[in-house]
Write an enzyme that holds these catalytic residues in place. Structure first.
Site, PDB file in Angstrom:
ATOM      1  CE  LYS A  40      -0.410  -0.675   4.994  1.00 59.45           C
ATOM      2  NZ  LYS A  40      -1.255  -1.233   6.063  1.00 59.45           N
ATOM      3  CE1 TYR A 254      11.691  31.352   2.298  1.00 57.17           C
ATOM      4  CE2 TYR A 254      12.062  28.983   2.400  1.00 57.17           C
ATOM      5  CZ  TYR A 254      11.706  30.115   1.679  1.00 57.17           C
ATOM      6  OH  TYR A 254      11.364  30.001   0.363  1.00 57.17           O
TER       7      TYR A 254
HETATM    8  C1  PLP Z   1      -0.542  -1.872   6.901  1.00 54.11           C
HETATM    9  C2  PLP Z   1      -1.063  -3.201   7.329  1.00 54.11           C
HETATM   10  C3  PLP Z   1      -0.181  -4.250   7.624  1.00 54.11           C
HETATM   11  C4  PLP Z   1       1.315  -4.063   7.731  1.00 54.11           C
HETATM   12  O1  PLP Z   1       1.610  -3.446   8.949  1.00 54.11           O
HETATM   13  P1  PLP Z   1       3.120  -3.150   9.407  1.00 54.11           P
HETATM   14  O2  PLP Z   1       2.973  -2.516  10.723  1.00 54.11           O
HETATM   15  O3  PLP Z   1       3.699  -2.230   8.385  1.00 54.11           O
HETATM   16  O4  PLP Z   1       3.818  -4.471   9.459  1.00 54.11           O
HETATM   17  C5  PLP Z   1      -0.726  -5.495   7.864  1.00 54.11           C
HETATM   18  N1  PLP Z   1      -2.072  -5.679   7.856  1.00 54.11           N
HETATM   19  C6  PLP Z   1      -2.942  -4.686   7.628  1.00 54.11           C
HETATM   20  C7  PLP Z   1      -4.402  -4.962   7.663  1.00 54.11           C
HETATM   21  C8  PLP Z   1      -2.473  -3.414   7.383  1.00 54.11           C
HETATM   22  O5  PLP Z   1      -3.333  -2.411   7.160  1.00 54.11           O
END
Ligand code: PLP
Length: 357
Positions: A40, A254
């Protein structure tokens, strides 16, 4: 046509195929199962296409998990050759399109189940304590049987809220609630552990997959860092745009937050907060140049930052390492910015070129 001249990016995120493959092998080995790799948010900022190129042939990766229907479609367009699971609800029209693409759908409610096209395949999401998505454990068997009766149920999963807490009591309670649901569906493919879950628990009985995200890209909570030698996958580099002298008594950037005590050679490096370098790292930030840690001078700008390169041979057009395994650990940059590693990585901007090394 704009120009015949080559136009080059000013910052690059290099993704180490070696480090990623190492992390995935180590995590899969520890969990004792293949991975449903979370990709993702552009693979946690690393580049979806690049991560796919490294992992599509790896036996340690069973499939991919995404957070939005567009991410699912984008991934399918790259022909992953492995299952894709959408972790969040989709509306009815999206569901049809995703089912046509063969995307597995994460389903949490009877309403979502009712809206599915007949050819959809789903993983039932069980809420064991995260309180984000999922059917409550006591209602899971009924919803699961409905889906199974239609030939749509392909898996069960839950998500741990506190597996990175040294006290694993609440994670254990979540796993117990999930095991009771699993018992209703013998042999059904199941997964629960995120990265912290894999590092905290190792192999979990009854699980067919694990979903480590951040850990796959090389990071763990401090108390879990000793469990596996994870390697940061991303190295960020940026080009030097200019080198100039700041005279004693003059200020830089800045707000004039930094004033030279003596004449100082400053390199203007072409990376800024729009590229993901934290603006709040101002005052603490450093980069490693020719083996020396050098201070970022004054406020980090949107597109540039100024670096003390006094006494070093740095010229316009040189590329410097902003963060990476061999220079400044990204976790350190995140801390300067008051960010979690998740935020630092997913904040790497669109104009940063993703390069596979
Ligand atoms: C993002 C996510 C993961 C991975 O989590 P990490 O903390 O990056 O290991 C696993 N399962 C779900 C449902 C998630 O949304």
């Amino acid at each position: 046509m704009l120009t015949d001249m080559p136009l080059l990016p000013r910052a690059r995120a290099h993704l180490s195929a070696h480090a990623l493959t190492h992390n995935l092998g180590a995590l899969s080995g520890l969990a004792g199962v293949p991975l449903l790799l979370p990709v993702k948010a552009n693979a946690y900022g690393h580049g979806l296409a690049q991560v796919l190129a490294v992992t599509r042939e790896l036996p340690s990766v069973w499939g991919y998990a995404v957070a939005t229907p567009m991410e699912a479609a984008e991934l399918c367009a790259l022909k992953p050759g492995k299952p894709v699971l959408l972790l969040t609800p989709a509306d009815e029209g999206e569901t049809r399109e995703l089912a046509d693409l063969g995307v597995l759908l994460g389903v949490s409610t009877p309403e979502e189940a009712a809206a599915l096209p007949s050819h959809a395949r789903v993983h039932l999401k069980v809420d064991t304590g995260m309180n984000r998505l999922g059917v409550r454990p006591e209602q899971a068997a009924q919803l699961g049987r409905l889906l199974a009766g239609r030939g749509q149920l392909a898996g069960l999963y839950t998500h741990l809220a506190s597996a990175d807490d040294p006290d694993l009591g609440s994670a254990r309670r979540q796993l117990e609630l999930f095991a009771a649901v699993q018992a209703e569906f013998p042999g059904m493919l199941a997964h629960a552990a995120n990265g912290a879950g894999v590092l905290s628990f190792g192999p979990l009985p009854g699980m067919a997959l694990a979903r480590p995200g951040l850990a796959s890209y090389g990071y763990a909570a401090p108390h879990l860092a000793q469990v596996l030698p994870l390697r940061p996958v991303m190295t960020l580099t940026a080009r030097v745009g200019a080198v100039h002298t700041v005279r004693a008594g003059e200020s830089v950037s800045y707000g004039g937050l930094w004033t030279a005590q003596r004449d100082t050679q400053a390199a203007t490096v072409q990376v800024g907060y729009a590229d993901g370098y934290p603006r709040n790292a101002t005052g603490q930030a450093q980069m490693l140049v020719q083996g020396q840690r050098r201070a970022v001078l004054g406020r980090v700008c949107m597109d540039q930052l100024m670096l003390d390169v006094s006494g070093l041979d740095v010229k316009p057009g040189d590329w410097l390492e902003v963060w990476g395994e061999a220079s400044v650990h990204p976790g350190e940059v995140a801390r300067w910015g008051g960010l979690a590693e998740y935020e630092l990585l997913t904040g790497v901007g669109n104009r940063v070129e993703r390069v596979l090394d």
